[in-house]
Scaffold this active site. Structure first.
Site, PDB file in Angstrom:
ATOM      1  CB  ALA A  42     -38.490  -1.274  -9.289  1.00 18.93           C
ATOM      2  CG  ASN A  43     -36.839  -3.962 -12.505  1.00 23.16           C
ATOM      3  OD1 ASN A  43     -37.702  -4.189 -13.019  1.00 23.16           O
ATOM      4  ND2 ASN A  43     -36.110  -2.935 -12.809  1.00 23.16           N
ATOM      5  CG  ASP A  57     -51.550  -2.884 -16.487  1.00 20.33           C
ATOM      6  OD1 ASP A  57     -52.019  -3.901 -16.302  1.00 20.33           O
ATOM      7  OD2 ASP A  57     -52.287  -1.587 -16.650  1.00 20.33           O
ATOM      8  N   GLY A  58     -47.440  -2.732 -13.922  1.00 17.82           N
ATOM      9  CA  GLY A  58     -46.000  -2.422 -14.034  1.00 17.82           C
ATOM     10  C   GLY A  58     -45.512  -3.878 -13.514  1.00 17.82           C
ATOM     11  CD  GLU A  96     -40.698  -5.621 -11.379  1.00 11.67           C
ATOM     12  OE1 GLU A  96     -40.261  -6.864 -10.582  1.00 11.67           O
ATOM     13  OE2 GLU A  96     -40.875  -4.790 -10.640  1.00 11.67           O
ATOM     14  NE  ARG A 119     -49.107   6.792 -10.936  1.00 13.56           N
ATOM     15  CZ  ARG A 119     -49.508   5.733 -10.434  1.00 13.56           C
ATOM     16  NH1 ARG A 119     -50.482   5.711  -9.786  1.00 13.56           N
ATOM     17  NH2 ARG A 119     -49.199   4.519 -11.020  1.00 13.56           N
ATOM     18  CG  ASP A 172     -47.505  -2.625 -21.307  1.00  9.80           C
ATOM     19  OD1 ASP A 172     -48.239  -2.103 -22.462  1.00  9.80           O
ATOM     20  OD2 ASP A 172     -47.134  -3.889 -21.636  1.00  9.80           O
ATOM     21  N   GLY A 173     -46.680   1.401 -19.098  1.00  2.74           N
ATOM     22  CA  GLY A 173     -46.630   2.380 -17.928  1.00  2.74           C
ATOM     23  C   GLY A 173     -45.125   2.701 -17.720  1.00  2.74           C
TER      24      GLY A 173
HETATM   25  C1  LIG Z   1     -62.130  12.768 -21.092  1.00  2.00           C
HETATM   26  C2  LIG Z   1     -61.813  11.708 -20.473  1.00  2.00           C
HETATM   27  C3  LIG Z   1     -60.427  11.190 -20.911  1.00  2.00           C
HETATM   28  C4  LIG Z   1     -60.382   9.681 -20.403  1.00  2.00           C
HETATM   29  C5  LIG Z   1     -59.175   8.857 -21.417  1.00  2.00           C
HETATM   30  C6  LIG Z   1     -59.401   7.345 -21.101  1.00  2.00           C
HETATM   31  C7  LIG Z   1     -58.426   6.901 -22.222  1.00  2.00           C
HETATM   32  C8  LIG Z   1     -57.796   5.539 -21.194  1.00  2.00           C
HETATM   33  C9  LIG Z   1     -57.363   4.504 -21.930  1.00  2.00           C
HETATM   34  C10 LIG Z   1     -56.402   3.765 -21.016  1.00  2.00           C
HETATM   35  C11 LIG Z   1     -55.627   2.769 -21.714  1.00  2.00           C
HETATM   36  C12 LIG Z   1     -54.660   1.873 -20.722  1.00  2.00           C
HETATM   37  C13 LIG Z   1     -53.533   1.446 -21.200  1.00  2.00           C
HETATM   38  C14 LIG Z   1     -52.954   0.667 -20.217  1.00  2.00           C
HETATM   39  C15 LIG Z   1     -51.922   1.187 -19.717  1.00  2.00           C
HETATM   40  C16 LIG Z   1     -51.022   0.850 -18.396  1.00  2.00           C
HETATM   41  O1  LIG Z   1     -50.166  -0.341 -18.790  1.00  2.00           O
HETATM   42  C17 LIG Z   1     -50.347   2.106 -17.836  1.00  2.00           C
HETATM   43  C18 LIG Z   1     -49.613   1.380 -16.373  1.00  2.00           C
HETATM   44  O2  LIG Z   1     -50.693   1.009 -15.806  1.00  2.00           O
HETATM   45  P1  LIG Z   1     -50.474   0.937 -14.154  1.00  2.00           P
HETATM   46  O3  LIG Z   1     -49.184   0.088 -13.892  1.00  2.00           O
HETATM   47  O4  LIG Z   1     -51.551   0.070 -13.474  1.00  2.00           O
HETATM   48  O5  LIG Z   1     -50.074   2.142 -13.418  1.00  2.00           O
HETATM   49  N1  LIG Z   1     -51.280   3.167 -17.556  1.00  2.00           N
HETATM   50  C19 LIG Z   1     -51.506   4.139 -18.206  1.00  2.00           C
HETATM   51  O6  LIG Z   1     -50.753   4.350 -19.275  1.00  2.00           O
HETATM   52  C20 LIG Z   1     -52.552   4.969 -18.028  1.00  2.00           C
HETATM   53  C21 LIG Z   1     -53.049   5.885 -18.994  1.00  2.00           C
HETATM   54  C22 LIG Z   1     -54.178   6.697 -18.406  1.00  2.00           C
HETATM   55  C23 LIG Z   1     -54.398   7.782 -19.520  1.00  2.00           C
HETATM   56  C24 LIG Z   1     -55.428   8.792 -19.180  1.00  2.00           C
HETATM   57  N1  LIG Z   2     -41.236  -2.990  -3.366  1.00  7.81           N
HETATM   58  C1  LIG Z   2     -41.076  -2.036  -4.488  1.00  7.81           C
HETATM   59  N2  LIG Z   2     -40.560  -0.846  -4.419  1.00  7.81           N
HETATM   60  C2  LIG Z   2     -40.832   0.017  -5.471  1.00  7.81           C
HETATM   61  N3  LIG Z   2     -41.253  -0.340  -6.742  1.00  7.81           N
HETATM   62  C3  LIG Z   2     -41.628  -1.622  -6.815  1.00  7.81           C
HETATM   63  C4  LIG Z   2     -41.712  -2.679  -5.752  1.00  7.81           C
HETATM   64  N4  LIG Z   2     -42.212  -3.643  -6.230  1.00  7.81           N
HETATM   65  C5  LIG Z   2     -42.446  -3.462  -7.565  1.00  7.81           C
HETATM   66  N5  LIG Z   2     -42.132  -2.224  -7.828  1.00  7.81           N
HETATM   67  C6  LIG Z   2     -42.250  -1.279  -9.094  1.00  7.81           C
HETATM   68  O1  LIG Z   2     -43.486  -0.592  -8.891  1.00  7.81           O
HETATM   69  C7  LIG Z   2     -43.991  -0.336 -10.198  1.00  7.81           C
HETATM   70  C8  LIG Z   2     -45.690  -0.105 -10.014  1.00  7.81           C
HETATM   71  O2  LIG Z   2     -46.052  -1.025  -9.660  1.00  7.81           O
HETATM   72  P1  LIG Z   2     -47.483  -1.705  -9.819  1.00  7.81           P
HETATM   73  O3  LIG Z   2     -47.909  -3.015  -9.208  1.00  7.81           O
HETATM   74  O4  LIG Z   2     -47.830  -1.674 -11.391  1.00  7.81           O
HETATM   75  O5  LIG Z   2     -48.537  -0.614  -9.379  1.00  7.81           O
HETATM   76  P2  LIG Z   2     -49.251   0.705 -10.106  1.00  7.81           P
HETATM   77  O6  LIG Z   2     -50.351   0.236 -11.204  1.00  7.81           O
HETATM   78  O7  LIG Z   2     -49.812   1.260  -8.970  1.00  7.81           O
HETATM   79  O8  LIG Z   2     -48.302   1.466 -11.039  1.00  7.81           O
HETATM   80  C9  LIG Z   2     -43.775  -1.475 -11.129  1.00  7.81           C
HETATM   81  O9  LIG Z   2     -43.116  -1.172 -12.372  1.00  7.81           O
HETATM   82  C10 LIG Z   2     -42.718  -2.396 -10.175  1.00  7.81           C
HETATM   83  O10 LIG Z   2     -41.491  -2.575 -10.985  1.00  7.81           O
END
Ligand SMILES: CCCCCCCCCCCCC/C=C/[C@@H](O)[C@H](COP(=O)(O)O)NC(=O)CCCCC
Ligand SMILES: Nc1ncnc2c1ncn2[C@@H]1O[C@H](COP(=O)(O)OP(=O)(O)O)[C@@H](O)[C@H]1O
Ligand SMILES: [Ca+2]
Length: 574
Positions: A163-164, A187-188, A192, A300, A530-531
């Site tokens: 990460a990072n 989004d993670g 970065e 998840r 943002d996650g």
């Molecule tokens: C009964 C049905 C309930 C459904 C609720 C739906 C609400 C969804 C809103 C989602 C907003 C997402 C905003 C984005 C957030 C992402 O930055 C963050 C990290 O994403 P990633 O790196 O790809 O893992 N994701 C979240 O915070 C997920 C929120 C999920 C909430 C159910």
């Molecule tokens: N090689 C790696 N090993 C572990 N974590 C990593 C690696 N590369 C990136 N990451 C971290 O993994 C996190 C999740 O990545 P992302 O691509 O957003 O997937 P997801 O949407 O499934 O959460 C990010 O916050 C990033 O900083």
């Protein structure tokens, strides 16, 4: 106004059909002609959407020597979701002579250079092999790399090992020669790149990121996103679909979408930047819970969402916000920010005007929250407090957290969901998945804002066991280390580590979600930025208009063609 001069025109063959082909600076059109020379359907491709031009790959023959193929952006609909996708279109033309073929090749390539100057030539690509369903490397190699090669883009690819790594690379390494940076991940991973690009730009400009009142320098280095994560909200909200080929094509044509960014501060330090969600309460708890179930992949969030919903928690807090100008737009105006959005364009105009009238330049100037209007304060118990700089639409919520939010208007939408009965909150959540208005509920308020402050009411037991003062003086917190200006870094790092505040989301950390097993209901939640989980409940957020640029163009309006038929003939959109 640009005149659309004809650069080359001639008869060409596609298979057995004869066409009259015309290349102007802006369009490449070919019109079928029947045996009586009557015009039939015209296909028109904007030069800006031509991906590349190639001579025939067939073995050398006189016929092959007269052929060339044009590759271009072709719009299609996804069968399952009816979303607008971009695909690679290709048409092979045959010329009456080799000379004419060479003229077409030269003119098309020249038109591309002259009329599509913002295309990237060299990109730095970061692939997170563990994001989403762990398909990042495969997606890049099979779908994206061949397109970049076809378009003549050379890439330096880094498959991350931690990460990072991507953020640090952008902050520290020599980036001369690169036109943009691209992430393959979620989004993670985007975050970065965002932190790397903003941090580097401010370092180079000699500006402190920690001062929330300072207008930061907007970043020239473009960011591209190839979606391969779990939520992929930034890609979905800026392109309209999560599709690696569509995103690769937006990068190739050199699209440029400015994006608002929110800086999140605690005390006198920057904590993080965000573009999609800064959320306390429900969204913070879901993120904290979901880290324990990362092995489930994108599912998840559904699982953790259900668990957190069943816990039925609410949290006390004081939300203060600085309203944006209500004359300009409103989060309830039922409009949508689409490609070439007028609200965002006006914001660009205002920024340009401010820059030209302010001789010392806008960047580095002070944002005075006093002269920016009056802060409004709301105290109470909340199910969720969320700030988003854009709609934050994603496949889970196709219209997003705030459907009328704008990508580049310099404001964010603050959504306050006051404590309510579980069914009411379920209605609110469920409306995110439909077209029903989630703000049309008595316990929900939404405000368009420039800044937000959140604090705990006096006497709230901040489940942080230690003194607040120590934390306040410390710096930007990332992955368990304090990248700070001063203070007892080791102490903070330990605390962050203990509470599981980390950017390495693939590593399972100690439970910080105060799960069902705990006898005491926590009085504070965490922020989901943002996650990423933030280690402080008390924060100040400020929206920076158009701080970064993505290789995107916003969501295309399906009812409006991307080009106009100036000659009034029947046109077939490619
Ligand atoms: C009964 C049905 C309930 C459904 C609720 C739906 C609400 C969804 C809103 C989602 C907003 C997402 C905003 C984005 C957030 C992402 O930055 C963050 C990290 O994403 P990633 O790196 O790809 O893992 N994701 C979240 O915070 C997920 C929120 C999920 C909430 C159910
Ligand atoms: N090689 C790696 N090993 C572990 N974590 C990593 C690696 N590369 C990136 N990451 C971290 O993994 C996190 C999740 O990545 P992302 O691509 O957003 O997937 P997801 O949407 O499934 O959460 C990010 O916050 C990033 O900083
Ligand atoms: Ca905005």
């Amino acid at each position: 106004m640009d005149v659309d001069l004809v650069l080359l025109e001639s008869s060409l063959w596609v298979g057995k059909k004869r066409y009259w082909a015309v290349l102007t600076g802006w369009h490449f059109n070919w019109t079928e002609r029947d045996k009586k020379n009557r015009e039939k359907m015209t296909v028109s491709v904007p030069v800006s959407e031509v991906v590349g031009v190639e001579v025939s790959q067939r073995s050398q023959s006189e016929e092959a020597d007269r052929e060339f193929t044009v590759f271009y952006v072709k719009r299609t609909s996804s069968r399952s979701s009816n979303q607008l996708l971009w695909a690679l279109g290709r048409t092979q033309f045959s010329c009456p002579s080799r000379d004419l073929r060479d003229q077409w090749l030269t003119q098309l390539r020249m038109a591309l250079k002259t009329h599509s100057p913002s295309r990237p030539h060299r990109l730095l690509v970061f692939i997170n092999p563990f994001g989403g369903k762990k398909q990042g490397s495969h997606i890049y190699q099979s779908l994206v790399a061949p397109l970049f090669e076809l378009a003549g883009i050379s890439c330096h690819v880094v498959v991350t090992e931690r990460a990072n790594q991507a953020r640090d690379h952008i902050l520290k390494k020599d980036l001369t020669d690169f036109d943009g940076v691209v992430c393959v991940g979620g989004d993670g991973m985007f975050s970065e790149l965002l932190h790397g690009v903003i941090g580097r730009t401010q370092q180079e400009a000699g500006l402190s990121e920690h001062d929330p009142t300072l207008t930061l320098q907007s970043c020239d280095l473009h960011i591209g996103i190839i979606p391969a994560g779990s939520t992929d909200c930034v890609c979905f909200a800026t392109v309209g679909v999560n599709d690696p080929v569509t995103s690769a094509l937006h990068i190739i044509v050199g699209d440029s979408q400015p994006l608002d960014v929110c800086s999140v501060h605690h005390g006198s330090s920057l904590v993080r930047y965000s573009v999609s969600l800064v959320g306390y309460g429900f969204y913070g708890d879901v993120m904290a819970e979901s880290e324990k179930h990362r092995w489930m992949g994108p599912l998840r969030y559904d699982y953790s969402g259900a668990l957190v919903y069943l816990r039925n928690r609410s949290y006390a807090g004081i939300v203060q916000y600085l309203p944006a100008d209500p004359q300009l737009s409103s989060p309830r105006d039922k409009t949508r920010c689409l490609s070439r959005c007028t609200v965002c364009s006006k914001s660009t105009d205002r920024r340009l005007l401010a820059q030209s009238t302010n001789s010392s330049s806008l960047h580095g100037s002070q944002f005075s929250s006093d002269s920016e209007g009056e802060w409004v304060s709301v105290e109470g118990r909340f199910k969720a407090v969320s700030l988003t700089c854009m709609s934050s639409s994603c496949p889970r919520s196709p219209l997003g957290l705030s459907p009328s939010a704008h990508l580049a208007d310099g404001t964010g939408d603050l959504i306050i969901v006051r404590d309510t009965h579980p069914l009411g909150f379920l209605t609110f959540l469920h409306r995110h998945t439909t077209t029903q208005d989630q703000f049309d509920l008595p316990f929900v308020d939404v405000h368009r804002v420039k800044a937000v402050r959140f604090s705990l009411p006096l006497g709230t037991e901040d489940n942080e066991d230690e003194d607040e003062g120590t934390v306040k003086d410390e710096g930007l917190v990332e992955d368990g280390e304090a990248l700070s200006k001063s203070g007892s870094q080791q102490h903070l790092a330990e605390r962050v580590e203990e509470r599981g505040m980390t950017n390495d989301r693939s590593v399972k950390k100690k439970d910080l979600s105060f799960g069902l097993c705990c006898s005491k209901t926590p009085s504070v939640s965490v922020w989901n930025c943002d996650g990423e989980i933030l280690p402080y409940p008390e924060i100040l957020c400020r929206v920076h208009g158009q701080l970064v640029r993505l290789y995107a163009r916003g969501i295309e309006d399906r009812s409006a063609p991307p080009f106009t038929n100036c000659k009034g003939r029947a046109f077939l959109h490619n």
